[in-house]
Design an enzyme around this catalytic site. Structure first.
Site, PDB file in Angstrom:
ATOM      1  CG  HIS A 116      32.521  36.694  42.575  1.00  0.00           C
ATOM      2  ND1 HIS A 116      33.005  37.194  41.388  1.00  0.00           N
ATOM      3  CD2 HIS A 116      33.103  35.468  42.728  1.00  0.00           C
ATOM      4  CE1 HIS A 116      33.842  36.309  40.852  1.00  0.00           C
ATOM      5  NE2 HIS A 116      33.925  35.266  41.645  1.00  0.00           N
TER       6      HIS A 116
HETATM    7 ZN   LIG Z   1      37.896  32.464  41.896  1.00  0.00          ZN
END
Ligand SMILES: [Zn+2]
Length: 325
Positions: A116
């Protein structure tokens, strides 16, 4: 085949924080019971290695501790010099695992999978994108021209997708829960969205097709495999419903396919948030055991380098003092 760990670079968290930091030491101890002679501490990713992927202002703010409160909250960890060093080591571990993969077929990072992390911001417990840093390092070193990042964490690899959106030399593939974070998905080169409560059989059938397509389309020289433990039915954050044997079958399908194709693979553990830490460790341990069985059975082991004798705290302090991008 070498296995990299950096859990002794502790990221200090407040009591009750939901990130399962303890899993890393527990996993390292389990792996040491079967492969201690293959385990190594990675070098930290350097400023230059990080800067091939991340925005210079973002790096300056992370490393100098000047991210604003909102940006820090988005990462989900409080800032500390130790947070920076741990994130560097985690990226360094995937980078080192790639070198091991290119030398011997396989390498493992007992952490990593921080998918992320975007070019210019961190998110969801991810500071630096280890797979992206490693892919670009292998390209810069002339060790791989084309890389496949094959992401089986239950959450979409949105940061990785964004970083390589305009880069045809790195193919991003993510199989993830449609109902899981991030709720606004990025566009990978190949995204496969799975419905809530998808179980072993449907998952494995879909995986078989996606893996074949990703290998075919990527024409990669190297695969970085994010073997998340969070598709597990007992995961607090994941919405899929795989069993432990189902996840072990997933790993075997991926790793045996790559082994049979003589495709080098670096494995990162990625996420895992089951209530019981032992469940997460069981799943990650099984991933490493499968990799060892397939790739390490007949390989000699390079001699262990002598330890530097420098305490982690001294390294962290020195790094903060001299950062330049
Ligand atoms: Zn994850």
């Amino acid at each position: 085949m070498l296995i990299y760990y950096a859990d002794h670079y502790v990221l200090p968290l407040p009591a009750g924080h939901r990130f399962p930091m303890r899993k890393y030491a527990a996993l390292r101890e389990r792996v040491a019971s079967i492969a201690a002679d293959r385990m190594r501490v990675p070098a930290a990713a350097t400023d230059a290695e990080l800067a091939r992927v991340h925005d210079a202002d973002y790096l300056r703010a992370v490393i100098g501790g000047t991210l604003d409160a909102a940006a820090q909250r988005r990462i989900g960890f409080p800032w500390s010099a130790a947070m920076v060093e741990r994130s560097r080591r985690s990226a360094g571990a995937t980078l080192a695992a790639c070198r091991s993969a290119l030398d011997s077929g396989c390498g493992v990072n007992l952490a990593g999978g921080t998918h992320h992390a975007h070019r210019a911001h961190g998110e969801g417990f991810c500071v630096f994108n280890d797979a992206a840093v490693a892919a670009r390092a292998m390209q810069a070193e002339g060790r791989a021209a084309r890389v496949l990042i094959f992401d089986l964490d239950v959450h979409q690899g949105d940061g990785t997708a964004e970083i390589f959106a305009d880069d045809a030399s790195v193919f991003t593939c993510s199989l993830h829960g449609r109902g899981n974070f991030p709720f606004r998905k990025a566009a990978s080169d190949l995204d496969v969205e799975l419905a809530d409560a998808t179980g072993d059989d449907a998952y494995l059938a879909t995986l078989r097709i996606a893996l074949e397509r990703a290998l075919d389309q990527s024409r990669a020289d190297l695969v970085i495999y994010l073997a998340g433990a969070d598709p597990y039915a007992g995961d607090r954050l994941g919405r899929l419903a795989l069993s432990k044997p189902g996840i072990a079958a997933r790993d075997r399908l991926v790793l045996a396919t790559l082994h049979d194709a003589s495709m080098p693979v670096a494995v990162a553990m990625a996420g895992g948030y089951a209530e019981n830490i032992d469940d997460i460790v069981d799943i990650h341990f099984a991933t490493v055991a499968t990799a060892l069985e397939l790739f390490a059975a007949t390989q000699p082991i390079t001699p262990m380098p002598s330890p530097s004798g420098i305490h982690p705290d001294a390294i962290i302090a020195a790094r903060v003092a001299k950062f330049v991008v």
